[in-house]
Motif scaffolding. Sequence first.
Motif, PDB file in Angstrom:
ATOM      1  N   THR A   2      51.994 -18.967  47.245  1.00  0.00           N
ATOM      2  CA  THR A   2      50.977 -18.484  48.191  1.00  0.00           C
ATOM      3  C   THR A   2      49.624 -19.140  47.923  1.00  0.00           C
ATOM      4  O   THR A   2      48.939 -19.587  48.854  1.00  0.00           O
ATOM      5  CB  THR A   2      50.838 -16.950  48.077  1.00  0.00           C
ATOM      6  N   SER A   3      49.236 -19.212  46.640  1.00  0.00           N
ATOM      7  CA  SER A   3      47.954 -19.824  46.301  1.00  0.00           C
ATOM      8  C   SER A   3      47.932 -21.299  46.658  1.00  0.00           C
ATOM      9  O   SER A   3      46.920 -21.823  47.142  1.00  0.00           O
ATOM     10  CB  SER A   3      47.671 -19.640  44.807  1.00  0.00           C
ATOM     11  N   THR A   4      49.048 -21.969  46.440  1.00  0.00           N
ATOM     12  CA  THR A   4      49.122 -23.410  46.700  1.00  0.00           C
ATOM     13  C   THR A   4      48.983 -23.722  48.192  1.00  0.00           C
ATOM     14  O   THR A   4      48.452 -24.775  48.566  1.00  0.00           O
ATOM     15  CB  THR A   4      50.463 -23.974  46.173  1.00  0.00           C
ATOM     16  N   LEU A   5      49.439 -22.792  49.034  1.00  0.00           N
ATOM     17  CA  LEU A   5      49.462 -23.046  50.476  1.00  0.00           C
ATOM     18  C   LEU A   5      48.290 -22.406  51.216  1.00  0.00           C
ATOM     19  O   LEU A   5      48.231 -22.454  52.447  1.00  0.00           O
ATOM     20  CB  LEU A   5      50.777 -22.526  51.079  1.00  0.00           C
ATOM     21  N   SER A   6      47.353 -21.793  50.478  1.00  0.00           N
ATOM     22  CA  SER A   6      46.255 -21.079  51.137  1.00  0.00           C
ATOM     23  C   SER A   6      44.907 -21.520  50.564  1.00  0.00           C
ATOM     24  O   SER A   6      44.825 -22.487  49.802  1.00  0.00           O
ATOM     25  CB  SER A   6      46.442 -19.560  50.978  1.00  0.00           C
ATOM     26  N   SER A   7      43.858 -20.803  50.924  1.00  0.00           N
ATOM     27  CA  SER A   7      42.514 -21.111  50.420  1.00  0.00           C
ATOM     28  C   SER A   7      41.716 -19.815  50.348  1.00  0.00           C
ATOM     29  O   SER A   7      42.188 -18.754  50.733  1.00  0.00           O
ATOM     30  CB  SER A   7      41.804 -22.120  51.338  1.00  0.00           C
ATOM     31  N   GLY A   8      40.473 -19.921  49.844  1.00  0.00           N
ATOM     32  CA  GLY A   8      39.582 -18.773  49.806  1.00  0.00           C
ATOM     33  C   GLY A   8      40.095 -17.654  48.919  1.00  0.00           C
ATOM     34  O   GLY A   8      40.746 -17.871  47.897  1.00  0.00           O
ATOM     35  N   GLN A   9      39.810 -16.403  49.320  1.00  0.00           N
ATOM     36  CA  GLN A   9      40.139 -15.238  48.514  1.00  0.00           C
ATOM     37  C   GLN A   9      41.642 -15.046  48.324  1.00  0.00           C
ATOM     38  O   GLN A   9      42.082 -14.574  47.275  1.00  0.00           O
ATOM     39  CB  GLN A   9      39.529 -13.975  49.158  1.00  0.00           C
ATOM     40  N   LEU A  10      42.428 -15.409  49.324  1.00  0.00           N
ATOM     41  CA  LEU A  10      43.881 -15.284  49.185  1.00  0.00           C
ATOM     42  C   LEU A  10      44.393 -16.206  48.089  1.00  0.00           C
ATOM     43  O   LEU A  10      45.192 -15.788  47.230  1.00  0.00           O
ATOM     44  CB  LEU A  10      44.573 -15.614  50.513  1.00  0.00           C
ATOM     45  N   ALA A  11      43.933 -17.459  48.083  1.00  0.00           N
ATOM     46  CA  ALA A  11      44.344 -18.398  47.039  1.00  0.00           C
ATOM     47  C   ALA A  11      43.850 -17.946  45.678  1.00  0.00           C
ATOM     48  O   ALA A  11      44.568 -18.067  44.669  1.00  0.00           O
ATOM     49  CB  ALA A  11      43.812 -19.799  47.358  1.00  0.00           C
ATOM     50  N   LEU A  70      49.288 -35.245  37.502  1.00  0.00           N
ATOM     51  CA  LEU A  70      49.529 -35.001  38.926  1.00  0.00           C
ATOM     52  C   LEU A  70      48.228 -34.721  39.666  1.00  0.00           C
ATOM     53  O   LEU A  70      48.001 -35.236  40.775  1.00  0.00           O
ATOM     54  CB  LEU A  70      50.469 -33.806  39.094  1.00  0.00           C
ATOM     55  N   ALA A  71      47.363 -33.889  39.055  1.00  0.00           N
ATOM     56  CA  ALA A  71      46.101 -33.522  39.704  1.00  0.00           C
ATOM     57  C   ALA A  71      45.210 -34.736  39.926  1.00  0.00           C
ATOM     58  O   ALA A  71      44.520 -34.838  40.952  1.00  0.00           O
ATOM     59  CB  ALA A  71      45.367 -32.474  38.854  1.00  0.00           C
ATOM     60  N   ASP A  72      45.211 -35.678  38.975  1.00  0.00           N
ATOM     61  CA  ASP A  72      44.407 -36.897  39.143  1.00  0.00           C
ATOM     62  C   ASP A  72      44.928 -37.758  40.286  1.00  0.00           C
ATOM     63  O   ASP A  72      44.176 -38.537  40.879  1.00  0.00           O
ATOM     64  CB  ASP A  72      44.406 -37.706  37.841  1.00  0.00           C
ATOM     65  N   ARG A  73      46.219 -37.592  40.609  1.00  0.00           N
ATOM     66  CA  ARG A  73      46.827 -38.440  41.650  1.00  0.00           C
ATOM     67  C   ARG A  73      46.882 -37.760  43.015  1.00  0.00           C
ATOM     68  O   ARG A  73      46.590 -38.382  44.038  1.00  0.00           O
ATOM     69  CB  ARG A  73      48.255 -38.845  41.231  1.00  0.00           C
ATOM     70  N   ILE A  74      47.283 -36.477  43.056  1.00  0.00           N
ATOM     71  CA  ILE A  74      47.510 -35.831  44.358  1.00  0.00           C
ATOM     72  C   ILE A  74      46.562 -34.665  44.620  1.00  0.00           C
ATOM     73  O   ILE A  74      46.612 -34.057  45.688  1.00  0.00           O
ATOM     74  CB  ILE A  74      48.972 -35.341  44.484  1.00  0.00           C
ATOM     75  N   GLY A  75      45.700 -34.340  43.669  1.00  0.00           N
ATOM     76  CA  GLY A  75      44.778 -33.222  43.835  1.00  0.00           C
ATOM     77  C   GLY A  75      45.221 -32.021  43.016  1.00  0.00           C
ATOM     78  O   GLY A  75      46.412 -31.844  42.742  1.00  0.00           O
ATOM     79  N   LEU A  76      44.270 -31.176  42.649  1.00  0.00           N
ATOM     80  CA  LEU A  76      44.550 -30.068  41.749  1.00  0.00           C
ATOM     81  C   LEU A  76      45.440 -29.015  42.393  1.00  0.00           C
ATOM     82  O   LEU A  76      46.407 -28.549  41.784  1.00  0.00           O
ATOM     83  CB  LEU A  76      43.234 -29.434  41.288  1.00  0.00           C
ATOM     84  N   GLN A  77      45.144 -28.641  43.643  1.00  0.00           N
ATOM     85  CA  GLN A  77      45.920 -27.561  44.267  1.00  0.00           C
ATOM     86  C   GLN A  77      47.385 -27.934  44.467  1.00  0.00           C
ATOM     87  O   GLN A  77      48.281 -27.164  44.078  1.00  0.00           O
ATOM     88  CB  GLN A  77      45.272 -27.143  45.585  1.00  0.00           C
ATOM     89  N   PRO A  78      47.709 -29.101  45.037  1.00  0.00           N
ATOM     90  CA  PRO A  78      49.135 -29.448  45.179  1.00  0.00           C
ATOM     91  C   PRO A  78      49.859 -29.586  43.840  1.00  0.00           C
ATOM     92  O   PRO A  78      51.084 -29.397  43.770  1.00  0.00           O
ATOM     93  CB  PRO A  78      49.098 -30.800  45.911  1.00  0.00           C
ATOM     94  N   ALA A  79      49.122 -29.894  42.766  1.00  0.00           N
ATOM     95  CA  ALA A  79      49.751 -30.098  41.460  1.00  0.00           C
ATOM     96  C   ALA A  79      50.351 -28.823  40.881  1.00  0.00           C
ATOM     97  O   ALA A  79      51.156 -28.885  39.944  1.00  0.00           O
ATOM     98  CB  ALA A  79      48.735 -30.687  40.474  1.00  0.00           C
ATOM     99  N   PHE A  80      50.003 -27.671  41.460  1.00  0.00           N
ATOM    100  CA  PHE A  80      50.596 -26.422  40.972  1.00  0.00           C
ATOM    101  C   PHE A  80      52.071 -26.296  41.335  1.00  0.00           C
ATOM    102  O   PHE A  80      52.726 -25.321  40.938  1.00  0.00           O
ATOM    103  CB  PHE A  80      49.815 -25.220  41.508  1.00  0.00           C
ATOM    104  N   VAL A  81      52.616 -27.265  42.033  1.00  0.00           N
ATOM    105  CA  VAL A  81      54.052 -27.279  42.292  1.00  0.00           C
ATOM    106  C   VAL A  81      54.841 -27.396  40.992  1.00  0.00           C
ATOM    107  O   VAL A  81      55.993 -26.942  40.905  1.00  0.00           O
ATOM    108  CB  VAL A  81      54.412 -28.436  43.255  1.00  0.00           C
TER     109      VAL A  81
END
Length: 425
Positions: free
Chosen positions: A323-332, A386-397
């Motif tokens: 849920t956090s990976t696919l959202s933003s703001g307070q929900l993430a 991963l975060a350096d390459r694809i971004g921090l949020q997607p790296a939580f996969v």
Amino acid sequence: MPARAATSHPLALAVTTAVFFLWGFLTGLNDVLIPHLKAVFELNYARSMLIQFTFFGAYFVMSLPAGRVVARLGYRHGMVAGLIVAGLGALAFLPAAQLQSYALFLGALFVLASGITLLQVAANPYVSLLGDEAGASSRLTLAQALNSLGHTLAPAFGGLLILSVAVLGADAFAQLSTEQQIHYRADQAAAVQLPYLGLGLTLFALALFVYLFRLPRLGETTERDLAAAPGYAATLAHRPLRLAIIGIFVYVGAEVSIGSFLINYLSRPEIGAMSEAAAANYVSYYWGGAMLGRFGGSLLLRVFAPAQLLMLFAAIAASLLLTSTLSSGQLALWSIVAVGLFNSILFPTLFTLGIQGLGPLTARGSSLLVMAIVGGAVVPLLQGLLADRIGLQPAFVLPLACYAYIVWYGWQHGRSAAAARAVQA
């Protein structure tokens, strides 16, 4: 299923949980140390994760030697030795800060973590022996709740003392004179000295207390017993242990990785849009959730099958992280912080299921499970890359995949246990 007795040695359990609290506090400070040293030494995500790589890498390097030390000294003196070594590592932060050396900071962390490795090898099986085997998961979960309390308090404590000094951006730093840059780096590095000096002294004081307190000798595995017992190959022949080793690896990796990136993640404009010092409070909520979950989980594990709760809690943690990976703001923000609540029972349950039924091989199995904590070194480093390459949020996969394995492990262990009961019937 009837409720299980908590322990037949309540005072010994109380003393041992104080040890759990302190090493949880020391481990939790890493989540504050990472963004601080990242800014001070201008590190990228991957290089900043060398902090966790060094800290948790010590578990891999030192677990087998720690097993030998515990076999030689016994559980009580093994804990005393671990506290002393950890105290020396904490004091080593003083020259590291004085010399403004990232390499020396990493060296101090390695010594500190070596002491905690000794504590893990001695204290985890000791708590599991403080009562009947059926209640081992419940007791260890309760002890781990105090570990989580240390984790909970550490980020707020570290945020107040370490992150309270504003960190300059690269452009602002470049505008300082050479002399101002030297003083600035010295002030930033010195921010860690007072906290770790206090921790070093506290570790020595607790070592003395544990030494003077006459903990009961329970199922001690001596060097002679260890020499007579089958080797590590025979220990690894137990399939539940092998699968639990992988489970500990991925669980610690996921838990540490989330905590390590949480301050940087929550301070991003699209997530929490807050200062790093403010984000440190949410790291306390993350570990506080684990603490509350462990107190509650300790009660649930007296009633429900550990493997079933393991599968359920891991599945909820995975759902929250997705849920956090696919959202933003307070929900993430709140979905990733809530993962801590469902991390609660995972480590102690994986540990006790792994050593269940090992008998004289318990000391070896414990060392192998503690060695698997190296996942806290590997997974955050891989997520940093991963975060350096694809971004921090997607790296939580990556931690998401770790929780998926634990869901499978809980299902697999529960199915095997049901099959064994059917055969006995």
